[in-house]
Every structure is written in structure tokens, then in C-alpha cells.
Design an enzyme around this catalytic site. Structure first.
Site, PDB file in Angstrom:
ATOM      1  CB  CYS A  53      -0.946  -0.006   1.192  1.00 37.51           C
ATOM      2  SG  CYS A  53      -2.103  -1.375   1.111  1.00 37.51           S
ATOM      3  CG  ASN A  99      -6.528  -0.888   0.707  1.00 39.94           C
ATOM      4  OD1 ASN A  99      -5.853  -0.399  -0.198  1.00 39.94           O
ATOM      5  ND2 ASN A  99      -5.988  -1.373   1.812  1.00 39.94           N
ATOM      6  CG  HIS A 102      -3.175   3.427   1.991  1.00 44.20           C
ATOM      7  ND1 HIS A 102      -3.615   3.012   0.756  1.00 44.20           N
ATOM      8  CD2 HIS A 102      -3.240   2.336   2.808  1.00 44.20           C
ATOM      9  CE1 HIS A 102      -3.926   1.734   0.812  1.00 44.20           C
ATOM     10  NE2 HIS A 102      -3.707   1.304   2.040  1.00 44.20           N
TER      11      HIS A 102
HETATM   12  O1  UT7 Z   1      -3.601  -1.018   3.648  1.00 46.86           O
HETATM   13  C1  UT7 Z   1      -3.042  -1.706   4.710  1.00 46.86           C
HETATM   14  C2  UT7 Z   1      -3.762  -2.965   4.806  1.00 46.86           C
HETATM   15  N1  UT7 Z   1      -4.804  -3.129   5.726  1.00 46.86           N
HETATM   16  C3  UT7 Z   1      -5.316  -2.301   6.653  1.00 46.86           C
HETATM   17  O2  UT7 Z   1      -4.965  -1.186   6.827  1.00 46.86           O
HETATM   18  C4  UT7 Z   1      -6.403  -2.865   7.508  1.00 46.86           C
HETATM   19  C5  UT7 Z   1      -6.206  -2.549   8.960  1.00 46.86           C
HETATM   20  N2  UT7 Z   1      -7.218  -3.159   9.806  1.00 46.86           N
HETATM   21  C6  UT7 Z   1      -8.533  -2.829   9.748  1.00 46.86           C
HETATM   22  O3  UT7 Z   1      -8.933  -2.011   8.963  1.00 46.86           O
HETATM   23  C7  UT7 Z   1      -9.460  -3.461  10.753  1.00 46.86           C
HETATM   24  O4  UT7 Z   1      -8.721  -4.157  11.725  1.00 46.86           O
HETATM   25  C8  UT7 Z   1     -10.501  -4.432  10.100  1.00 46.86           C
HETATM   26  C9  UT7 Z   1     -11.512  -3.654   9.297  1.00 46.86           C
HETATM   27  C10 UT7 Z   1      -9.785  -5.450   9.220  1.00 46.86           C
HETATM   28  C11 UT7 Z   1     -11.263  -5.198  11.186  1.00 46.86           C
HETATM   29  O5  UT7 Z   1     -11.890  -4.267  12.066  1.00 46.86           O
HETATM   30  P1  UT7 Z   1     -11.723  -4.419  13.648  1.00 46.86           P
HETATM   31  O6  UT7 Z   1     -12.553  -3.374  14.265  1.00 46.86           O
HETATM   32  O7  UT7 Z   1     -10.257  -4.436  13.951  1.00 46.86           O
HETATM   33  O8  UT7 Z   1     -12.404  -5.822  13.901  1.00 46.86           O
HETATM   34  P2  UT7 Z   1     -11.761  -7.148  14.504  1.00 46.86           P
HETATM   35  O9  UT7 Z   1     -10.773  -7.758  13.577  1.00 46.86           O
HETATM   36  O10 UT7 Z   1     -11.323  -6.871  15.911  1.00 46.86           O
HETATM   37  O11 UT7 Z   1     -13.041  -8.093  14.548  1.00 46.86           O
HETATM   38  C12 UT7 Z   1     -14.185  -7.777  15.362  1.00 46.86           C
HETATM   39  C13 UT7 Z   1     -15.252  -8.819  15.105  1.00 46.86           C
HETATM   40  C14 UT7 Z   1     -14.734 -10.251  15.191  1.00 46.86           C
HETATM   41  O12 UT7 Z   1     -15.730 -11.036  15.783  1.00 46.86           O
HETATM   42  P3  UT7 Z   1     -15.666 -11.409  17.367  1.00 46.86           P
HETATM   43  O13 UT7 Z   1     -14.377 -12.140  17.543  1.00 46.86           O
HETATM   44  O14 UT7 Z   1     -15.712 -10.099  18.087  1.00 46.86           O
HETATM   45  O15 UT7 Z   1     -16.881 -12.268  17.541  1.00 46.86           O
HETATM   46  C15 UT7 Z   1     -14.575 -10.663  13.746  1.00 46.86           C
HETATM   47  O16 UT7 Z   1     -14.711 -12.052  13.560  1.00 46.86           O
HETATM   48  O17 UT7 Z   1     -15.767  -8.676  13.774  1.00 46.86           O
HETATM   49  C16 UT7 Z   1     -15.730  -9.935  13.107  1.00 46.86           C
HETATM   50  N3  UT7 Z   1     -15.568  -9.692  11.684  1.00 46.86           N
HETATM   51  C17 UT7 Z   1     -16.597  -9.464  10.843  1.00 46.86           C
HETATM   52  N4  UT7 Z   1     -17.916  -9.430  11.060  1.00 46.86           N
HETATM   53  C18 UT7 Z   1     -18.714  -9.155  10.001  1.00 46.86           C
HETATM   54  C19 UT7 Z   1     -14.399  -9.605  10.975  1.00 46.86           C
HETATM   55  N5  UT7 Z   1     -14.676  -9.329   9.680  1.00 46.86           N
HETATM   56  C20 UT7 Z   1     -16.029  -9.240   9.587  1.00 46.86           C
HETATM   57  C21 UT7 Z   1     -16.906  -8.976   8.513  1.00 46.86           C
HETATM   58  N6  UT7 Z   1     -18.239  -8.931   8.764  1.00 46.86           N
HETATM   59  N7  UT7 Z   1     -16.475  -8.725   7.261  1.00 46.86           N
END
Ligand code: UT7
Length: 333
Positions: A117, A288, A258
Site C-alpha cells: 500500500c 482499498n 492511503h
Molecule cells: O492497507 C493496509 C492494509 N490493511 C489495513 O490497513 C487494515 C487494517 N485493519 C482494519 O482495517 C481493521 O482491523 C478491520 C476492518 C480489518 C477489522 O476491524 P476491527 O474493528 O479491527 O475488527 P476485529 O478484527 O477486531 O473483529 C471484530 C469482530 C470479530 O468477531 P468477534 O471475535 O468479536 O466475535 C470478527 O470475527 O468482527 C468480526 N468480523 C466481521 N464481522 C462481520 C471480521 N470481519 C467481519 C466482517 N463482517 N467482514
């Protein structure tokens, strides 16, 4: 730094290409266990574009043609093409070579740059060196990714985040003092490889039935770790670059970060003390696009009239590697 330069490296044209096909959050609800509200609340994304039946070079070449048209240049007048991508058409030849052929840039050489990225800002800093040294007159810097080709549509934690798209700029020399690239600051930390990667298909895990069965040819990331890293490093490198050039955050006219997650963008701006109206955001419509996010957002900012000659522009990214960096420009057109 400025004393060693012969010329300023100015951006003389900006363009983007986005595929027509829209994939909305509701479409993803039918593929994985997710919801429109989760995606919008956690990421700010509403929809993304998908390129069907064509490779990354197609989008990059479209951007190149638009840049040339904007400057009314003949392709033969280009000296160098740099394509920042992690979804090249193939391992080799480089996507830049395919673009060179597709647009008929007979006098240009080129190469691909891999920094995930952060690819576009790394490529921008690289391209500017060739202009500033006086060895090249016209350098095209393109960020292009067909993320749908490396996204696991069974993994809800990543498949909702990405889209396809490309953007780019034309760098040219200027003898007018103070315009163009002012400075850049780039970093890598390879110890972060485990947090964000695509392991299959290289010399470590050459393509085999096993690597396909293990789904190694897709992006994997530890979302929360990358999230925290992104906010801390994007703010840190931005503030460092501004300060070391004797400037203040208040001096910035536009911040083009980004586009990985709206929450990352807002937290970074808050950490920097930058008001929201100075931050360019379009992640809602394109998600993204990795190498594409910054030039696509920059292109949209130009169309909206958000930049005028003399404005101070800061572009910042973080990505797999880990990689991160910022480039500071005085807008010239
Ligand atoms: O460009 C560089 C590359 N990437 C990034 O910059 C991404 C950086 N990270 C993020 O943007 C965020 O961490 C995410 C959007 C990927 C995830 O958001 P989060 O607020 O950090 O959520 P999390 O990973 O802590 O997950 C929270 C919950 C989990 O469930 P439990 O364990 O609380 O029951 C996940 O399983 O959300 C669940 N979850 C989803 N639920 C519905 C994860 N993905 C999804 C989804 N839909 N697509």
C-alpha cells in the site's frame, strides 16, 4: 537536500481509471457472513470496483493514456514508467514493460516497484530523483492493483476491504524555485512480514496443489495489529516530515492519505491535529485499491478543485512489509 537538486520535480498531470463494475456491500452479504452495516461502521466502505476479464496492466495503461492526453504529449516523449503494484500481470516481464508496449512509449524504460500500500509514495519519491538529477524529463508514476485477483472470497476479514483501480501522475522538471517535491521520508520494517503478506507463488512456496489447497495465494493480515501500526506510523512520519522542513501542520492545504479504513484516516488526522476538511477521503466508493488509493484520491481532489498552485500537499501511506512513508509537495499547476 534542496541544494543538491538541479530541477524541481513537479506533478503536471493526474489521472485515474476505475472499472465500471460496482460490487456493493450487499453483494458481499450473499458471499460471506457479513453485513452492510458492519462493513460501513468498521471501515467506511460502501462499495468497490471490480475489473473483470482483464489484468492490472489494462488499468495502468488506461491511466497512462489519460495522463498523456491531459498534457497533449506523444508517448515517445516519455522517459520512464514506474508501476507500483502487488498484483502484476505476471512475475515477469514487469507490468511497466507491458504498459510501455500498450501505449507505444518507444523511448521509455521502466520497472515495477513492490511496497504494497506504500507503493505509490515509494514510486513517487523514486521517480522524482530522476527528474531532480536532470537525467530524465518526463517520468510517469502509476499505482495499479487488481486486488480481486489476490483476495480470498471465503475470508470475510479481508474480502470486504479491497477493490480494483489505478491512478497516476506525470512528473516533469521545473526551474521555478520551491515547486514540486519538497521532501520525502520512507521506512521499512521487514520484521512485520507476518502481519500482512501473500506467501504463495514465490520462491519460498512455489505454486503447487498444496499451496492452492492451503489458500496461500491470497492476502492474509492481522487486522487489529495493522490498524494500530497504520495510525501510529502514518501520523509519526507525517509529523516528522512536516517538522524537518520547518513547517507546521497548519501550513498543510491538503492531506491525501492511503485509503485502507476510514477509522485509520480519521484517527491519523486527529493524532496530527489536522482538521477533517483538509483530508481527502473516497474510501466509501472504492475501498482499498492498494497502489491505486493515493493517485485515485489525488485525481478526484483535482477534479473537485481542491488544489491550486502553491498549495502544500502531503501524501502518506502504510502497507505490507511493513512499509510506510510520506511525500511533501508544493502544488505547481
Ligand atoms: O492497507 C493496509 C492494509 N490493511 C489495513 O490497513 C487494515 C487494517 N485493519 C482494519 O482495517 C481493521 O482491523 C478491520 C476492518 C480489518 C477489522 O476491524 P476491527 O474493528 O479491527 O475488527 P476485529 O478484527 O477486531 O473483529 C471484530 C469482530 C470479530 O468477531 P468477534 O471475535 O468479536 O466475535 C470478527 O470475527 O468482527 C468480526 N468480523 C466481521 N464481522 C462481520 C471480521 N470481519 C467481519 C466482517 N463482517 N467482514
Amino acid at each position: 537536500m534542496a541544494e543538491e537538486r538541479r530541477y524541481g520535480a513537479i506533478i503536471t498531470a493526474v489521472a485515474s481509471y476505475l472499472p465500471d463494475k460496482v460490487m456493493a456491500n450487499h453483494d458481499l452479504e450473499r458471499i460471506v457472513d457479513t453485513s452492510d452495516s458492519w462493513i460501513r461502521e468498521r471501515t467506511g466502505i460502501t462499495e468497490r470496483r471490480i475489473l473483470e476479464g482483464r489484468p492490472t496492466s489494462y488499468m495502468a495503461a488506461e491511466v497512462a493514456r489519460r495522463l498523456l492526453a491531459r498534457r497533449r504529449l506523444d508517448p515517445a516523449e516519455l522517459d520512464l514508467i514506474i508501476v507500483a503494484t502487488i498484483s502484476p500481470d505476471m512475475f515477469f516481464p514487469a507490468t511497466a514493460c507491458l504498459v510501455q508496449d500498450q501505449i507505444g512509449a518507444r523511448g521509455a524504460w521502466g520497472f515495477d516497484l513492490s511496497a504494497a500500500c506504500s507503493g505509490f509514495v515509494f514510486a513517487l519519491a523514486t521517480g522524482a530523483q530522476f527528474i531532480e538529477s536532470g537525467t530524465h524529463r518526463r517520468v510517469m508514476v502509476i499505482g495499479a492493483d487488481k486486488m480481486s485477483s489476490i483476495t480470498d472470497m471465503q475470508d470475510r476479514s479481508t474480502c470486504v476491504l479491497f477493490g480494483d483501480g489505478a491512478g497516476g501522475v506525470l512528473l516533469e522538471r521545473s526551474e521555478e524555485p520551491g515547486l514540486g517535491m519538497i521532501d520525502f521520508e520512507m521506512h521499512v520494517d521487514g520484521a512485520g512480514c507476518e502481519h500482512l503478506h501473500m506467501k504463495g507463488g514465490g520462491s519460498l512456496f512455489p505454486a503447487s496443489h498444496e499451496t492452492v489447497d492451503q489458500r496461500l495465494h491470497y492476502i492474509r493480515q492481522e487486522g487489529r495489529t495493522v490498524f494500530k501500526f497504520a495510525v501510529v506510523k502514518m501520523a509519526e512520519v507525517s509529523l516528522s516530515l512536516v517538522a524537518r522542513n520547518g513547517l507546521k501542520v497548519e501550513d498543510l492545504d491538503l492531506f491525501v492519505p492511503h485509503q485502507a479504513n476510514l477509522r485509520i484516516i480519521e484517527a491519523t488526522a486527529d493524532r496530527m491535529g489536522l482538521p477533517r476538511e483538509k483530508v481527502m477521503v473516497n474510501i466509501d466508493r472504492y475501498a482499498n485499491t492498494t497502489g491505486g488509493t493515493i493517485p485515485i484520491a489525488l485525481s478526484e481532489a483535482c477534479e473537485l478543485g481542491r488544489l491550486k498552485k502553491g498549495d502544500l500537499l502531503l501524501m502518506t501511506a502504510v502497507g505490507g512489509g511493513m512499509t510506510w512513508g510520506s511525500a511533501l509537495f508544493r502544488w505547481a499547476i
